[in-house]
Design a protein around this motif. Structure first.
Motif, mmCIF file in Angstrom:
data_model
loop_
_atom_site.group_PDB
_atom_site.id
_atom_site.type_symbol
_atom_site.label_atom_id
_atom_site.label_comp_id
_atom_site.label_asym_id
_atom_site.label_seq_id
_atom_site.Cartn_x
_atom_site.Cartn_y
_atom_site.Cartn_z
ATOM 1 N N UNK A 178 0.831 -1.215 0.000
ATOM 2 C CA UNK A 178 0.000 0.000 0.000
ATOM 3 C C UNK A 178 0.863 1.262 0.000
ATOM 4 N N UNK A 179 1.988 1.217 0.685
ATOM 5 C CA UNK A 179 2.931 2.342 0.633
ATOM 6 C C UNK A 179 3.501 2.474 -0.781
ATOM 7 N N UNK A 180 3.689 1.343 -1.459
ATOM 8 C CA UNK A 180 4.182 1.363 -2.827
ATOM 9 C C UNK A 180 3.235 2.089 -3.773
ATOM 10 N N UNK A 181 1.940 1.896 -3.609
ATOM 11 C CA UNK A 181 0.950 2.610 -4.424
ATOM 12 C C UNK A 181 1.060 4.116 -4.195
ATOM 13 N N UNK A 182 1.239 4.506 -2.952
ATOM 14 C CA UNK A 182 1.396 5.928 -2.626
ATOM 15 C C UNK A 182 2.635 6.510 -3.320
ATOM 16 N N UNK A 183 3.717 5.753 -3.334
ATOM 17 C CA UNK A 183 4.934 6.203 -4.019
ATOM 18 C C UNK A 183 4.712 6.403 -5.501
ATOM 19 N N UNK A 184 3.959 5.506 -6.136
ATOM 20 C CA UNK A 184 3.651 5.658 -7.549
ATOM 21 C C UNK A 184 2.903 6.948 -7.834
ATOM 22 N N UNK A 185 1.982 7.318 -6.962
ATOM 23 C CA UNK A 185 1.245 8.576 -7.131
ATOM 24 C C UNK A 185 2.171 9.779 -7.012
ATOM 25 N N UNK A 186 3.138 9.719 -6.102
ATOM 26 C CA UNK A 186 4.094 10.824 -5.961
ATOM 27 C C UNK A 186 4.906 11.019 -7.249
ATOM 28 N N UNK A 187 5.302 9.932 -7.883
ATOM 29 C CA UNK A 187 6.057 10.058 -9.138
ATOM 30 C C UNK A 187 5.188 10.603 -10.269
ATOM 31 N N UNK A 188 3.898 10.289 -10.247
ATOM 32 C CA UNK A 188 3.002 10.873 -11.250
ATOM 33 C C UNK A 188 2.909 12.387 -11.086
ATOM 34 N N UNK A 189 2.904 12.874 -9.849
ATOM 35 C CA UNK A 189 2.929 14.326 -9.617
ATOM 36 C C UNK A 189 4.246 14.926 -10.120
ATOM 37 N N UNK A 190 5.344 14.190 -9.943
ATOM 38 C CA UNK A 190 6.638 14.667 -10.447
ATOM 39 C C UNK A 190 6.578 14.889 -11.956
ATOM 40 N N UNK A 191 5.893 13.995 -12.665
ATOM 41 C CA UNK A 191 5.809 14.087 -14.122
ATOM 42 C C UNK A 191 5.147 15.386 -14.588
ATOM 43 N N UNK A 192 4.321 15.984 -13.756
ATOM 44 C CA UNK A 192 3.638 17.222 -14.139
ATOM 45 C C UNK A 192 4.593 18.404 -14.246
ATOM 46 N N UNK A 193 5.728 18.363 -13.522
ATOM 47 C CA UNK A 193 6.607 19.531 -13.422
ATOM 48 C C UNK A 193 8.016 19.295 -13.969
ATOM 49 N N UNK A 194 8.331 18.068 -14.366
ATOM 50 C CA UNK A 194 9.715 17.714 -14.669
ATOM 51 C C UNK A 194 10.281 18.524 -15.838
#
Length: 496
Positions: A460-476
């Motif tokens: 479940x923590x892994x799913x949360x990490x995936x969402x954080x990387x998706x937010x990173x993609x918005x600004x990279x």
């Protein structure tokens, strides 16, 4: 004139002209370097052999760091029997190491952006060798000394891990940098796997787990000599600026404010934190968890006298090495293929890796009580998917942060990902396991289930990490361009 990293530095104050970049406090530029530095793109070509040798040395030391980090996990059942400690107390061995590593990383990051990085790494390597060797002589009456020594081991590793990637960033650029970073980070899973394999094998052969801790410092002595004689100390930003290396003299507070405004850095650091939580907990507890699964299924008897059966440590170590190599190379290859066409490819790959690994890890955990081979299969798939991220994460930091703040960025990312990630996850899972096991304290089967229920937090923590990387993609894309413009623009001001 001031001296830093043995290179002459000319300090130039910003002019009164309101140049678009003149408000930035980048005040100095290095046009020359000391003997052994690699100052420009041309010099980098002429000295490419030395640059590659430097990466090889850094990879070797990185291998030793991660071997040491997981040797304890490879012989954990024997340590538990020797000191007669519970799961939560066992998790404390990893937690104190990570805490010292985490707390000292910002200090070494500050030093690494301002002083001679080679000297800092050599001093840290000496501290690591001494404390690691010292921890192998602890007797059963002094468990607290082992805890203290593991904390001191983190001091040595903090000095290295915050600085080594920034040196690679200053030796190479573009796709060549990505390749070198992938080679460096591939030794995280390889070193971790060898830690399980060699640690458990040495303990089994000698009949004493103490010997498992003595191999790494012995191998560390040649690593120290290689750092001293073969490691260059390139100017910061040498690869990007082709010799006109801008060196900033700003306060630590200004550095932190800059990084907190960098949205790609913030979101990717949160993603790394979630990944650290998952990998730290699983790396520490998986061999012990699978040993208990075998006991639960009646495949082997419970361990009552050391050395305990090393089978699961050996198998898990081999899987970690193989899947780590596969994952890092596949992740780097996909990144290189997609990056030019899709600017946000890197964080998207990381997100896919985290999100797709979570169901694999969930299945591995819930099926461990019924089928060990199936469990290992899903662990292997999950580790490949997680390993896609190792090199990519480091590359993201290098290209969204300007050269003179990379060591600070590495240090802050290390501090955050360990503070909220693997500093507490092994200990937290141990506490949960102890609490649950008290419901049926005498049951060997329930001892397995107690650890199983605690480890189920990880997917479940892994799913949360995936969402954080998706937010990173918005600004990279925006943040990468901003870092390039800021570094080049500042040098243009100095040149004018």
């Amino acid at each position: 004139i001031s001296m830093e990293d043995t290179s002459p530095i000319v300090t130039i104050q910003p002019s009164e002209d309101k140049h678009p970049c003149s408000s930035q406090k980048y005040g100095s530029v290095s046009h020359e370097t000391a003997e052994g530095d690699i100052p420009s793109a041309d010099a980098g070509i002429k000295s490419s052999k030395r640059a590659y040798v430097a990466v090889a040395v850094l990879c070797y030391v990185n291998l030793l760091n991660y071997m040491d980090r997981y040797t304890i996990a490879g012989v954990l059942p024997s340590i538990q029997n020797y000191f007669r400690i519970t799961d939560s107390t066992s998790g404390l061995l990893q937690t104190v190491f990570i805490c010292s590593f985490m707390l000292l990383a910002p200090a070494f990051g500050y030093l690494g952006d301002r002083y001679n990085r080679k000297v800092i790494m050599v001093a840290g390597m000496i501290a690591w060798i001494v404390t690691t060797l010292g921890s192998s002589f602890i007797t059963e009456e002094y468990f607290w000394v082992l805890v203290l020594m593991r904390a001191l081991v983190g001091t040595g590793e903090a000095s290295y891990c915050t600085i080594a990637p920034t040196i690679i960033g200053d030796l190479f650029i573009g796709s060549q940098r990505s390749i070198m970073i992938s080679f460096f980070y591939i030794f995280i899973p390889v070193g971790s796997g060898l830690g399980y394999i060699l640690g458990s094998k040495i303990a089994s052969v000698t009949g004493d787990w103490h010997w498992a801790l003595r191999l790494n410092p012995i191998l560390g002595v040649p690593g120290l000599l290689l750092l001293v004689f073969l490691m260059p100390n390139p100017p910061r930003g040498a690869s990007e600026m082709q010799g006109s290396v801008c060196i900033e003299h700003t306060s630590y507070l200004e550095d932190v404010k800059y990084l907190l405004r960098n949205r790609s850095f913030v979101w990717s650091s949160l993603g790394v934190t979630a990944m650290a939580f998952v990998t730290g907990a699983l790396a520490f507890w998986t061999p012990t968890f699978l040993s208990r699964a075998r006991v639960k299924q009646g495949i082997m008897p419970p361990c009552v006298k050391e050395p305990c059966d090393p089978s699961d440590s050996l198998i898990f170590g081999v899987i970690t090495v193989v899947t780590g190599i596969m994952g890092v190379f596949v992740g780097t290859a996909i990144s290189r293929k997609l990056r030019d066409r899709l600017p946000s490819a890197d964080p998207i790959i990381c997100a896919v890796g985290m999100l797709s690994s979570s169901p694999c890890l969930f299945l591995a955990i819930v099926l461990a009580g019924t089928s060990i081979p199936v469990t290992y299969t899903f662990i292997g798939i999950g580790e490949v998917l997680l390993s896609l991220n190792w090199a990519i994460i480091a590359d993201i930091l290098l290209y969204v942060v300007i050269p003179t703040r990379r060591a600070t960025a590495e240090a802050l990312q290390i501090m955050v990902c360990h503070l909220l990630g693997d500093a507490g996850s092994p200990y937290l899972l141990g506490i949960i396991s102890d609490v649950v096991s008290k419901l049926q304290a005498t049951s060997l089967e329930w001892r397995f289930h107690s650890l199983e229920y605690s480890i189920l937090i990880c997917p479940f923590i892994g799913v949360l990490g995936g969402l954080f990387f998706l937010f990173t993609a918005l600004y990279i894309k925006e943040d990468r361009r901003a870092a390039e413009v800021l570094a080049i623009g500042v040098c243009a001001i100095v040149s004018a």
